[in-house]
Every structure is written in structure tokens, then in C-alpha cells.
Design an enzyme around this catalytic site. Structure first.
Site: not given
Length: 158
Positions: A126-127, A95, A155, A118
Site C-alpha cells: 500500500c506504500h 488511487y 525502493e 490493508n
């Protein structure tokens, strides 16, 4: 977030639960993970493209989500969402790093608020935002933290 009228909506089942996608003027304006399916209305090639891309992404067959979106937020929210879009597949930022990218390094809490607001999670990733020490924190779509962990694992980051 401002109320938005949708031209078209589509829902489908995914490994994360029901995903509902809403468009206006052939751009995705909202994506909801979990919850009840949205009533299907209208025809939209944009929605079908988004569904295909999301399905391929969640099955591990694609790393790209590039369907068109239109967001409507404050100037700060828009800056945060553009910064989120710069985070590549399999990478994460904190952040604080997002606050720095937006030119306001002290706005970490405000970044958290913008991330939570979002309107198009997955497409605006945003993850991929973690706490300052790398901890997985604050995620609202789907089942919250378990959804975020599943996406990071997909990912290769979890």
C-alpha cells in the site's frame, strides 16, 4: 476488519520499529508496523519465512516479499488488495489508477478506505499508492507518512 484469531505471532525489531506478524493456518493474516511487540506464541515456519523476507527487503538485499497471506475483506477490498499486489518494486500508482484497475474509476475514496484497511502492509504494498499528482498521502502503518517515505526511498522512488 473482522476479528481474527491467530495461531501464531512473532515480533522483531526493524528499521521501521517493531514489526509484529500474525498467522492462522500457516498463512500471514496480519502485519503491524510499530507499537508494542506481540506476545510470541506458537511455532510457525510461515512467520519465520516472513520475518526473513521482510528483514532482507528492509536491508535492501531483496525486492521480493512472497510469503503466503490470507486476507479477509469485502469483495471490493479484496479487489483493491490484489491490484496493490500488481504494483512492482520501485513503481507507484495513484488511487485513481487503482480504482480503474478495479473496474470502478469513480471509487477513488473507497480505494483509499480499502488501502487503509490493508491487513498485511509491505507484502501488500500500500506504500506504493500516491495521490493523483504524485503527492505522498495517507499512510497508516508505522509512523504514517514518514514510514511511507522511507519505504519509497528504499525502493528508489523517494
Amino acid at each position: 476488519m473482522t476479528n481474527i484469531n491467530f495461531d501464531a505471532s512473532l515480533s522483531f525489531n526493524s528499521p521501521l520499529g517493531v514489526i509484529s506478524i500474525h498467522s492462522r493456518n500457516e498463512k500471514v493474516v496480519r502485519l503491524v508496523i510499530g507499537g508494542e511487540p506481540a506476545p510470541a506464541n506458537g511455532r510457525s515456519s510461515t512467520l519465520r519465512k516472513a520475518e526473513r523476507q521482510i528483514s532482507r527487503y528492509l536491508s535492501g538485499k531483496s525486492k521480493t516479499l512472497d510469503f503466503e497471506v490470507a486476507t479477509q475483506g469485502t469483495p471490493f477490498q479484496e479487489a483493491v488488495w490484489r491490484a496493490l499486489e500488481s504494483i512492482k518494486f520501485g513503481k507507484t500508482l495513484s488511487y485513481g489508477q487503482i480504482a480503474q484497475l478495479c473496474g470502478n474509476p469513480k471509487a477513488v475514496r473507497a480505494v483509499g478506505g480499502a488501502v487503509a484497511a490493508n491487513p498485511v502492509p509491505l507484502r501488500i504494498p500500500c506504500h506504493r499508492v500516491l495521490g493523483s499528482t504524485g503527492q505522498v498521502t495517507g499512510y497508516t502503518p508505522g509512523l504514517g507518512i514518514p514510514t511511507k517515505l522511507a519505504l519509497l526511498k528504499l525502493e528508489g522512488g523517494g
